[in-house]
Write an enzyme that holds these catalytic residues in place. Sequence first.
Site, PDB file in Angstrom:
ATOM      1  N   TYR A 156       0.838  -1.204   0.000  1.00 17.11           N
ATOM      2  CA  TYR A 156       0.000   0.000   0.000  1.00 17.11           C
ATOM      3  C   TYR A 156       0.875   1.256   0.000  1.00 17.11           C
ATOM      4  CZ  TYR A 156      -3.746   3.170   1.538  1.00 17.11           C
ATOM      5  OH  TYR A 156      -4.663   4.190   1.638  1.00 17.11           O
ATOM      6  N   LYS A 160       1.025   4.290  -2.854  1.00 14.05           N
ATOM      7  CA  LYS A 160       0.655   5.665  -2.546  1.00 14.05           C
ATOM      8  C   LYS A 160       1.809   6.631  -2.771  1.00 14.05           C
ATOM      9  CE  LYS A 160      -3.558   4.615  -1.780  1.00 14.05           C
ATOM     10  NZ  LYS A 160      -4.597   5.016  -2.769  1.00 14.05           N
TER      11      LYS A 160
END
Length: 286
Positions: A156, A160
């Site tokens: 993740y 990002k």
Amino acid sequence: MQDVAGKVAFITGGASGMGLAMARSFSRAGMKVVIADVEEAALATVRAEFEASNAEFLDLKVDVTDRDAMAAAADAAEERFGKVHVVCNNAGVVAGGTVDSHTYNDWDWVTRVNIDGVVNGIQTFVERIKRHGEGGHFVNTASMAGHIAVPALGIYVMTKFAVVGISETMRTDLAPHNIGVSALCPGVVNTNIFTSERNRPESLPGDARPALMRDAPPEEWDSRLEDLRHRSLDPAIVGDMVLHAIRENEFYIFTHPELKEMSDQRFEEMAGAFERWATYREERGV
């Protein structure tokens, strides 16, 4: 884009959480909204809500990893409303676990949604917005995890950081075309991303336990999720912040100012490293 009334926004992951909050905020400001989401049940609920409010909207079932589906959704949006001005690349998922515990399926699933989904949103709409010549705005949902490392959320975090990077580049590249860009970088918000495994495709199977719950027995999952949601920011606040950023052409949207100290620590470490390596080169005359 100060005057948003009558403008059209296309929002991925728009049937819940921050995407739905954006749709509500935009609609109250007089915008027309296209709510794209992969979950039919969530879309049905949103459809009933927006029909009752007499808002101008279109709901579409769309998988952001499917480029043909994104193109078809853009065509449908233009057929309904004529053009699209604002694109919110908001759909996202998370897989918990340390880097050494992940499988290729974990990497593929999260990167396809969180990176390829943003790429597909950009590629699908950027020329369409340039073509109508009325200007526009992209909002790419990143995270504070695009600025600081978060243990056990490595995939993740990687995605990002990528979203922040492309957003910073887009800001420069698209400015001559009167297209603004914002990078939405929230902390923890009360959304369904905590249980994003529910949308994991059968072709990429993996650990079905909710992210951030994998160190707890199943009987504790509900209480942990409830506690996390209780301590999370109301997505309605985020929706209003995004609308403000579009109007004011604000690039970074930091929803949790209390996390600034963690970001500062990273930049202080970087500044220290620059100084040490400058000394290294000076001492060696290179």
